[in-house]
Design an enzyme around this catalytic site. Sequence first.
Site, mmCIF file in Angstrom:
data_model
loop_
_atom_site.group_PDB
_atom_site.id
_atom_site.type_symbol
_atom_site.label_atom_id
_atom_site.label_comp_id
_atom_site.label_asym_id
_atom_site.label_seq_id
_atom_site.Cartn_x
_atom_site.Cartn_y
_atom_site.Cartn_z
ATOM 1 N N ARG A 123 0.848 -1.228 -0.076
ATOM 2 C CA ARG A 123 -0.129 0.140 0.091
ATOM 3 C C ARG A 123 0.943 1.189 -0.003
ATOM 4 O O ARG A 123 1.947 1.200 0.658
ATOM 5 C CB ARG A 123 -0.718 0.110 1.425
ATOM 6 C CG ARG A 123 -2.025 -0.960 1.307
ATOM 7 C CD ARG A 123 -3.120 -0.586 0.118
ATOM 8 N NE ARG A 123 -4.060 -1.428 0.263
ATOM 9 C CZ ARG A 123 -4.204 -2.327 -0.986
ATOM 10 N NH1 ARG A 123 -3.356 -2.538 -1.721
ATOM 11 N NH2 ARG A 123 -5.274 -3.135 -0.690
ATOM 12 N N HIS A 142 -0.665 0.856 -10.111
ATOM 13 C CA HIS A 142 -1.476 -0.233 -9.300
ATOM 14 C C HIS A 142 -1.705 -1.334 -10.207
ATOM 15 O O HIS A 142 -3.115 -1.804 -10.223
ATOM 16 C CB HIS A 142 -2.606 0.467 -8.445
ATOM 17 C CG HIS A 142 -3.087 -0.205 -7.333
ATOM 18 N ND1 HIS A 142 -3.389 0.543 -6.138
ATOM 19 C CD2 HIS A 142 -2.975 -1.422 -6.864
ATOM 20 C CE1 HIS A 142 -3.554 -0.081 -5.264
ATOM 21 N NE2 HIS A 142 -3.333 -1.417 -5.712
ATOM 22 N N GLU A 157 -3.756 8.253 -5.511
ATOM 23 C CA GLU A 157 -3.839 7.472 -6.786
ATOM 24 C C GLU A 157 -4.834 8.217 -7.466
ATOM 25 O O GLU A 157 -6.018 8.423 -6.891
ATOM 26 C CB GLU A 157 -4.017 5.986 -6.631
ATOM 27 C CG GLU A 157 -2.755 5.311 -6.104
ATOM 28 C CD GLU A 157 -2.729 3.964 -5.989
ATOM 29 O OE1 GLU A 157 -3.657 3.402 -6.345
ATOM 30 O OE2 GLU A 157 -1.988 3.215 -5.249
#
EC number: 1.1.1.26
Length: 335
Positions: free
Chosen positions: A242, A290, A271
């Site tokens: 994360r 991601h 993000e």
Amino acid sequence: MKRPRVFVTREVFPEALELLSKYYDVEVWDKYQPPPYETLLSKAREADALYTLLTDRIDCDLLSQAPRLRIVAQMAVGFDNIDVECATRLGIYVTNTPGVLTEATAEFTWALILAAARRVVEADHFVRWGEWWRLRTGWHPMMMLGVELRGKTLGILGMGRIGSRVAEIGKAFGMRIIYHSRSRKREIEKELGAEYRSLEDLLRESDILSIHLPLTDETRHLIGESELKLMKKTAILVNTGRGAIVDTGALVKALREGWIAAAALDVFEEEPLNPNHPLTAFKNVVLAPHAASATRETRLRMAMMAAENLVAFAQGKVPPNLVNREVVKVRQPGF
């Protein structure tokens, strides 16, 4: 009897939607971007179930304004975007999709490790943007020097499913494996010869530090300035866990001042990452959107697992991947 209604917050594989349609009236948000919070709130007010992603903010305000909502099925392992405590209090089930993305994430972690260690992205740009042509060097003995992995120390921060698979691959590369985790993993120590370390010693000894932790209050900014200063100047930091586990400002400073050699990141505190973010200016940083779980096989399994959790609930069964087990004491499954 009226069928329950599920709002799916993004386009997913048709196989999952087909399964859902046998038990639910299905509405899908068909835009590439996630639904704005106000739209999500509006849809939640009318929904019996939500099929969500990490990009959806499922906070207590939203949950409290959704009187019909009984279950939130997350298409992800992580669920830090959901207020699980509030959901439990309101009798709302929360599910996730654990286990299915281990291989894909471990493989991608190794793609990042290799890209950073051998400067693959730099080399691609060197050729693609014409620098090799302009220099007319041909082969040069000092060009694009990276580091070999055999004999180096791989540090795993978080020896869960993904971390242990990354370690297993590292062993095949001939690396020494050390790790830090909430608990000792005796079986992995025996199988891989892995050695347990305190966090401080892990940071000091690792040539490659690979992060595989969930985001909690305890892990947020676990890696900050003082931790980065403990690392070798030749070390590479890799994060597919994360983004907020690493203090981004501290990482930028570490890269700028040469505390570490390189970084490879698939996750970020914010993000999507702004293209003008300082991280994008470093040649020795590999960036990905991601995407560690982004294989067709894994994403299909994730989509189906989220759907299967919703189907089980509709059948009056406890979903197989229930996050908040204590919710069963508040409300029985089913509509």
